[in-house]
Structure formats: structure tokens, C-alpha cells
Design an enzyme around this catalytic site. Structure first.
Site, mmCIF file in Angstrom:
data_model
loop_
_atom_site.group_PDB
_atom_site.id
_atom_site.type_symbol
_atom_site.label_atom_id
_atom_site.label_comp_id
_atom_site.label_asym_id
_atom_site.label_seq_id
_atom_site.Cartn_x
_atom_site.Cartn_y
_atom_site.Cartn_z
ATOM 1 N N ASP A 1 0.828 -1.213 0.000
ATOM 2 C CA ASP A 1 0.000 0.000 0.000
ATOM 3 C C ASP A 1 0.862 1.263 0.000
ATOM 4 O O ASP A 1 1.743 1.416 0.835
ATOM 5 C CB ASP A 1 -0.873 -0.046 1.274
ATOM 6 C CG ASP A 1 -1.860 1.116 1.400
ATOM 7 O OD1 ASP A 1 -1.967 1.912 0.457
ATOM 8 O OD2 ASP A 1 -2.523 1.187 2.453
ATOM 9 N N HIS B 1 -4.453 4.402 6.543
ATOM 10 C CA HIS B 1 -3.295 3.928 5.773
ATOM 11 C C HIS B 1 -1.979 4.221 6.497
ATOM 12 O O HIS B 1 -1.846 5.213 7.211
ATOM 13 C CB HIS B 1 -3.278 4.582 4.396
ATOM 14 C CG HIS B 1 -4.462 4.218 3.558
ATOM 15 N ND1 HIS B 1 -4.491 3.080 2.780
ATOM 16 C CD2 HIS B 1 -5.663 4.809 3.408
ATOM 17 C CE1 HIS B 1 -5.666 3.005 2.171
ATOM 18 N NE2 HIS B 1 -6.396 4.053 2.535
#
Lengths: 555, 555
Positions: free
Chosen positions: A195, A368
Site C-alpha cells: 500500500d 493507511h
């Protein structure tokens, strides 16, 4: 082809060089496994488009090879394209309990629930999919029940983080299974896919728990009604609102279609713990004194049709804003939504509400990982090859820079585009070839019937409107028997611009007459002569370029 | 009316409940002074609009009273509407040297320079304008030569900060004249009008000088060519780029129409100091080695027609991006521009450039005061009444909250809307009445000929496109002699949707026949019958609502 010569192919079909519509195919011999199946929201220039989904032509062509779609978590950018893709590719879908719960709602709306083979898995479990063994590893993210994947292949292990952050104090359940990442790393990992969303941010993302602390502080001081808007899928955030409500003796009402859906699924599956008697129906909400009530709702992005926006502008059938209300917008603006949110905040202030939003208090954290968390993953997994995922080009580039700074040889890191193929053996990797990939636009019931030409016309129409010039012509003689009539839309106020419209009509007459010789038999030449003449004259007079649509009727 | 009964009226005609198009009228008896005359940029829903200017009907109606337009500084949101307003209201315009210099360029483009009475003033100077004496007070902002105003009236002093920050280490010239604010405060100020742009931010805005330090660090390390994009009007920023260039032995080329304009004006007037031989023409730029060159350019907001965007996407005639270039985007995204900037950053990375932008380094500071600076102004000025300016409702509200927290009685603070009148005596103030105010849309050469109906049509056209249905009818009999013909734009790919278009044609035929009875003499009834029938059928088949435009030609 002998087995030893088979290559492993990693093919991103979405999610690279963009944020959204994540989907990747893993191919080995006669087996394909697909990870995630997300949508993205239209860019500003995609006028009138509702959704964007990935082009899965490659998967449809290789239908018989596709063993399954495996999902990392239940966010729209990872599951939203399923109802469209499943129509062309009916394969088993694997996901954790909450993910599958959320998909069921979605498939039901599309009347696809009965024909889809949904399979629930747990973190820690490994499933066999042809040549692949796919292992689910618990992680932490802004939705419950999120997982990373270890994809065991005959040529080595691929670790795909999915979306994640490292939250050492999660609201519910375990911390991210870092030990498993370490174990895999120790045994040897062929490829890491990680990610990249927050790669631009230094340090660590704060724990979800910090938001709860802010809620407690705000709730403790508040004497009026409280409304909290957040992402429906952020079950942990919703849990924290409920915890604060319980702590300060408030009841909770849930409003907004997607919020109600998610809360129901989450309660049913045990991801949301609400003490008896705390939830109150919207119908009975008015019986609760304002200082004993919290409303949880959607609309944290200022979306025009969302509950919070409708409540704010007095368009909701049951709820309105009163002076003294406190509204908490528990979210960050997604780029592009800043003005929509501002509009709602301004109106709330005008109605006399107090508003707490990100500029003013710590009422949101990201889902995130930031740089230090990402470094930890690289350090534990120690992959031979690396491919950043989930990001625009700038994110992917900065992520590879980070990997190289951490010691990876630059020839071992790969920035791909959607449709490009990363081909791996047990000790090599290269970008080799490409497959069909791209975006498919969904507009109403139409999937893919709006493309660049249609969008170009919509943009043109949106800028300066339209002028239609109609004439009726006698087919035999070519004589004009009616018109030219001029109809305009989106060009000028016709009533206040009579002079201009008269001039345009005059120009049209001249253009029609001038074009008479060019016409016999081929209306398109005559039409384009009329169009060009009008275009130039209108631009000179107005510096505008409306779309000009000459129509010739033949009798 | 005896003089003692005259009231002082403060009338904001723009800039309240919005960011942009700042303009305020101050009226006493037969005298009006106007402060600033700005534009704003169109909101997303104002499709095709180029600029938005304030509605100055009230000033035009009271033309003979208007003594002057007084300007605080040269930003577009304070001077941009001048070319439009001066056409209707030819009054003297006062401003400091750089402000007037920038206006000259603008008026020249509009062929208004010869007919406009421009008057240059200095900070410290006071001018007589009827009953008003307007005093210019030096302040600091993101453009040079910016001033605050003290407007001396028969009923008391009004302090109008204009845009400002408090920069104790400005790049050029003096610090803000805080002593004069203190002096005025000590003598007594009737009304404070203060910039609210950054009221949501705690603490202080950093000095412009900190950006120069970052430039030095970046320049010291850079081995390739450097491009810096920033706001053309930020002369101090440009000066700092030049200082760093000189320090590290680089030449400078200036690119982009507005950057070239501003740099020329600023050099001519002494606001930009560039050592001999540092500037290099674009034509001779290629003779300079990349590591000895800096390009200063526009496009820090990703504007599609700006120099940086065209350079980035290979559309500039002279400059392109090479691997190894370093691009510094020295600006914050203005809300709404985030995606445009992202697009440019991604493309720069793809072309192999290094990009430094706000997320990655301190290469921008705001030009507006944060909370602590604003508190200082309130503390020095100690006004009797207070009216926040330059802000959306949320900013104005938070600014009045701050004033009240600092001790002002809540009945002495006023949040106005554009067009509302704040009426003052020497010891009272109230909102009393209103005048015409609003926004006028500029589209090409048209000023005000596009309004809500036209915009509504543009929005409709932009969402689902257009279907034109044309028939030709014999006037005497009402018989259809040609058509219906169907033409669509922005609806679907016609070639790939032949079935759908055939169905629509069939529906149109039925609708035309069905409507035959209704038509005699009044085509509008027949047209609306056709429109309704088609609308429903198309929505059922596609869930879309294109604009439907029935046209009846009569022969």
C-alpha cells in the site's frame, strides 16, 4: 511446456497510477487468482458518470482459468465493481466475515445474491486455488476484518499488504499479525506488493483510539444534541461514537441508508457492540431530550444526496438542525470534496449549530500506513522484488525511492501501469508485455456505452451550450421551404439577448444560402459549411464556442 | 437632514460569506468611497463561466456620490473586477505604486488605460475624499506594497486591515506599521474590519523568509535544472528564488505571460532587485547548462493553460521536461485545485523529474494572519464595533467568537452578508436594510448574459447529453411530412447503441402521433407531450435523463 519453465505473472488491472478500482490478477500456468475488485469515482471531467469500474476483458477471455476472486476488505475501492464483474465472470468470492456481509447487501440490490458463490474465511486460514495457496493475514485498517495476503506459488511467496495501517491499540480484535510477516520474511519472500496511499507522510498514523479520546472530550462539554457524520464502513469509528454516547448517558439514532445497512450487518456479525436500549429508531428520536441524543449519519464528504447534507439544508423528512446542535464531521476531505464539505459547514454555522471538523480538532485518523509503518513492513518481509500498489504515479515513485533507500537494488523494484505484466521466475522479475486494461464508465444502467466521444460532447455542451439550426429542404429541388429556425440552450438568456439571436439567425440564413451549391445529394457537406460559418461569427461576437448542430429535414 | 443626524453606512458588495470578489462601499451623506474591486473564480457548478464579478448596481445608481475606488493591494480578488466596473463607474482609482503598476497592465488589455484616472499613493499618506479621509497604513502580505486603511469619518475611525499577515522579517521594506494601529486604537476606533481567511489556524503564519531558507537547501543539493512555479503576484517569492539562484551561480529565465508581466512591472518599479546578467531570455536559455539555470514560471495551481502544465505535458513551444529536472511547486492548493495539481505532479514524476511540493517540504507560507496575529490586531485597535471580512460564513463566525472571547460584547460584533447595510452613529451600530448585491457572471465577452436558467441547462446537458426530435408539419393540415428525426449528442455511442436509438425513434413516432390531436395552433403543447413521453421511456430503459428538445418545423 514443462512445469519448470512456467512463469508467474502478476497483472494489475486497476489501482496503479490511480487511487481506486483496485484489482490484480495472479497467473501461473492454467490458474488465475484475482485479488480485489474495486470501483473508483468519476474524475471531474467525466461528466454525468456514476462510477468507474476496471476493464476485465483479460479475465473474461481467460474465464476458464479464473479460480476465484479474493478480497482483502469491504471498502468500495476493493469490492465495488463485483456486481458488474460477476455478471461476466461467475467465480467463487472469498472474504472475511464482515467483507462478505457487506457484499451480500450489495449483491442483493443487484439481484445477484442467489447466483454468487460467496465463501467466508478467517484470518490465519489458507485456501487452495489451483496452483496457488492463498493465506489470509490479519491487519488493521479503517474497516474491521481487513486482511493482507500471502500468496504461495510454485515459484515463491508473494506478500500483498492490501490497505493497512499498524494500529497497536485497535478498537476491536487483534493487532496486525506482524509476527507472520516476519516469519514469511525469514523464510524468503519473492515479491512484496505494498500500500502506497500515505507514502508522502512521515512518521506513523495515529491509532483509531485517539479519535475516541477526542469524542469523549467533546461529549463531556456538550449540552445539546450531537450529530456525528463519518464513513459508514468505519465500524470502529461508529463503535467509538457509541462508547462515548454510553459513557455520557446518551441514546443513539442511526440515519442514512448506507449507515443503517452497515450498522445492521456489523451488529449481526458481532463487529459492533451496543448495550441494550441505547439504539433508538428515527421515529422515536423526538422523545429523547436533545442533551441525551447522538445521531450517527453519513455525509462526511458533503455528498449532495447524503443524510447530513439533506438535514443541513432542510431537505430531510425527519431531522433538521436547531441552534445549539453540535455537528462533528469525523473525516478528512477526499481530494475534490473540499468545497462540498465547506458548503455544508457554512450552512450549519448559519443555522446556529456548532461544527467540529478536521481543521479544528483531531476527529479523524487515516486508515493507511505512513512512512515509518511502511518501512517496518519492508524490514520484516525483506522481499527479493518489490512493486508498490494503491497509488498515483507520485506515490509509487516515492515508495520505490524508499525501498531503494532501505537497500533494495533499483533493478529489483518495479513501477507498473494497469495492464502491464510483471513476469517472475523463482529468481528473476521483469516487466514483459501487457494485456487489455482500462476503465469502463457506468452511467445509469449503461455500462461502457459512454466513452471519450460522448464525454467530449458533454464537456462541449457544458461550457457554452448549444445552438440548433434547422431547415427543411425540398429533396427534388434543394430549395429551403422552412427555416432556418434557431433554438439555443445553455448559451445566453434569449430574452435579454434578442439582438444577438437575431444576428445569429441572419448569419444562419446567409450560411444556408451560401451552402446551397454544395449540397446536392450530400447533406453533410452543407451542414459542415453552415456549422463553420456560424462558429466563426459567433466566436467573433461573443468569444464563445457553443456546439452548433445543423439539422436538415428533407421532404 | 441636519449634519448631526447623518449616518455612516458600511455596505459590503462582495467578499462576505465567500472568499473572493472583495468590495465594500462606505457611505456618509453625499459621499461614497469604495474599497477594493475584486473578482472571484467560478464555482464548479458555474459551467463555462470565466470569472465572477460583484453586482455594483447600487454604486451605478449612486454614481454622482462615488468619490473614488481605493485599493489595498494588487491581488485579483481585490482588483480583478476593475475593468468591468470602471466601464459603468468612471471614478479615480487610488493605490500604492505596485498596485497601480499591475492595474495598468490589466486596463491596457481592456483598452481602458487612457480613460482611467489612476492615482498613486504611499503608505503613511492620507487623502481627502469628500467627507472621508482615507489613510494608507503599511502592512505585510504575499504581495508587495500592500496596505491597510484607516478611514476617518465624521462619526469616527474605521480600520480595515485588508489582507495581511504580520511578518517581522519581510523580504523587502518595512514590517507592518503596528505602531499606527496602536495609536489609532488609543485614540479610539469606531469599527474594525479584519481579514478572516486564516482564522481557523492557531498560532502564527511563518515569515516569507522561511521559504527562502528551504530554497537555499534545495538549490545547494541540486545538480540539474530547476523549475519553480509560484503565484506571479508574489514578488517576494520570486525575489527569493532569484536570491537563491544568484547564491548558487544560476541564471534565471522567466516564463508564462502573467509571470513575465509582473516581473517586468516589479523590476521597473524597484520591487524586484536582479543583478545584471542574471536574467536570460527564453530564446537564449538553451545555451545555459542545466545545472546553471532556474526557470520561474506560473502554474502552481495546475491550471490547464498555464506554462508549467503545458511544459509538463509537452505542449509548450520552447520548454520541455527532461529526466533530472527538479520542479518546485511553491504554493498551497487553493481548495478545488488539488486534482489539477496532482495531475501535473504525476506527469512530472513520469517524465523523470524530481518534484518538491507542499506535502514534501516547506516551500510555501500563507499570506494571511493566523489566530495569534489576529488577536494582536484586535488588542491594538480595541474597536467599539467589529465586523469580520474576507471569509466564508464559518470564518466570519469563528472570527466573531474570537472577538467575543477577547472581551467584546456580543451585541457589538456583526456578521454581514453582501448587500446588507451596517449603519453606524458615533456610539451605535446596527444592521439596517440592504441594497442590491450579488454576482455577475462573465463568459467570454458576455457580462451578465449567463444566469441561472442558462447554467441549469448547461448542467443538464453536461450530465446526460441531448436528444433532438425534429418533425416537419404541414401548417394547414397538421400532418407530419418529415421526421421524426432523432439526433443525439453526449448521450450514448450511437453506433454501439443502435437498438436503443431505434427504440427511441419508435417511441418518438408514437409520441408524435399521440400528440397530433393536441397540436392545432399551439405547438408548445404538442412539444411538451412529445418531451414527456420520451423522457419517461428513456429513463425506464437507461436510468438517464438527457435533455429532450422537440422541434417542429412548419411548412
Amino acid at each position: 511446456m514443462s512445469k519448470s519453465k512456467k512463469k508467474l505473472r502478476v497483472i494489475p488491472l486497476g489501482g496503479l497510477q490511480e487511487i481506486g478500482k483496485n484489482i490484480t490478477a495472479f497467473e501461473y500456468g492454467d490458474d488465475i487468482v484475482v485479488v480485489d475488485c474495486g470501483l473508483s469515482f468519476p474524475e471531474d471531467e467525466m461528466l454525468g458518470i456514476d462510477l468507474v469500474i476496471p476493464d476485465v476483458t483479460y479475465l473474461v477471455k481467460n474465464k476458464e482459468k479464473v479460480r476465484a476472486i479474493v478480497l482483502t476488505h469491504g471498502h468500495e475501492d476493493h469490492i465495488g465493481a463485483l456486481p458488474y464483474v460477476l455478471r461476466e465472470l461467475n467465480v467463487p468470492v472469498y472474504g472475511t466475515k464482515l467483507t462478505i456481509g457487506l457484499i451480500k447487501c450489495k449483491l442483493e440490490e443487484h439481484s445477484l445474491l442467489d447466483t454468487t458463490d460467496l465463501r467466508t474465511v478467517c484470518a490465519g486460514q489458507t485456501i487452495d486455488l489451483g496452483a496457488f495457496k492463498v493465506e489470509f493475514i490479519h491487519n488493521t485498517h479503517s474497516i474491521a476484518d481487513s486482511v493482507s495476503l500471502a500468496i504461495h506459488t510454485p515459484l515463491g511467496v508473494i506478500v500483498h499488504t492490501g490497505d493497512f495501517k499498524i494500529d497497536y491499540t485497535p478498537i476491536q480484535g487483534e493487532t496486525m499479525d506482524l509476527a507472520r510477516f516476519a516469519e514469511l520474511g525469514k523464510k524468503g519472500v519473492l515479491l512484496l506488493m505494498c500500500d502506497s496511499t500515505n507514502i508522502e507522510n512521515e512518521g506513523y498514523t495515529m491509532s483509531e483510539r485517539t479519535v475516541g479520546e477526542t469524542f469523549n472530550e467533546i461529549f463531556a462539554d456538550c449540552k445539546g444534541r450531537i450529530l456525528v457524520a463519518t464513513f459508514a464502513s468505519n465500524v470502529h469509528r461508529v463503535q467509538q461514537v457509541i462508547n462515548s454516547a454510553v459513557k455520557y448517558g446518551r441514546k443513539v439514532t442511526v440515519i442514512g441508508r448506507s449507515m443503517v445497512n452497515v450498522v445492521n450487518v456489523a451488529i449481526e456479525l458481532g463487529y459492533l457492540i451496543i448495550p441494550e436500549g441505547v439504539l433508538v429508531d428515527m421515529e422515536n428520536m423526538d422523545k429523547i431530550p436533545p442533551d441525551k441524543l447522538v445521531i450517527i449519519t453519513t455525509g462526511s464528504q458533503g455528498e449532495t444526496m447524503s443524510a447530513l447534507t439533506r438535514i443541513t439544508f432542510g431537505e430531510h423528512k425527519k431531522v433538521e438542525i436547531y441552534p445549539g446542535d453540535l455537528v462533528i464531521i469525523s473525516a478528512s476531505p477526499i481530494p475534490g470534496n473540499e468545497k462540498l464539505i465547506s458548503r455544508v459547514v457554512n450552512e450549519l454555522f448559519k443555522k446556529g449549530a456548532k461544527v467540529v471538523y478536521e481543521a479544528l480538532a483531531d476527529i479523524h485518523v487515516s486508515g493507511h500506513a505512513c512512512q515509518e509503518e511502511i518501512k517496518l513492513i519492508h524490514n520484516l518481509v525483506k522481499p527479493k522484488f518489490f512493486m508498490p500498489v494503491h497509488g498515483e504515479h507520485r506515490h509509487l515513485r516515492q515508495h520505490t525511492d524508499l525501498a531503494i533507500k532501505m537497500g533494495m537494488p533499483s533493478e529489483n523494484v518495479f513501477i507498473l501501469e494497469n495492464g502491464k505484466v510483471l513476469e517472475l521466475t523463482h529468481d528473476s522479475a521483469k516487466i514483459n508485455g501487457s494485456v487489455t486494461a482500462g476503465r469502463v464508465l457506468v452511467d445509469g444502467l449503461g455500462v461502457g456505452d459512454v466513452g471519450n466521444v460522448v464525454l467530449r460532447d458533454r464537456r462541449h455542451l457544458s461550457q457554452d451550450g448549444l445552438i440548433v439550426v434547422v431547415i427543411t429542404i425540398e429533396g427534388d429541388t434543394g430549395n429551403v421551404v422552412a427555416g432556418p429556425d434557431i433554438i439555443s440552450r445553455g448559451f445566453v438568456y434569449v430574452r435579454e439577448s434578442e439582438d444577438l439571436m437575431d444576428q445569429i439567425k441572419e448569419i444562419a440564413k446567409q450560411a444556408v444560402n451560401k451552402s446551397a451549391g454544395k449540397s446536392r445529394g450530400d447533406w453533410s457537406i452543407r451542414k459542415s459549411a453552415i456549422r463553420e460559418d456560424l462558429k466563426d461569427c459567433i466566436y467573433q461576437k461573443t468569444k464563445r464556442k457553443p456546439m452548433i448542430l445543423p439539422i436538415i429535414m428533407e421532404i
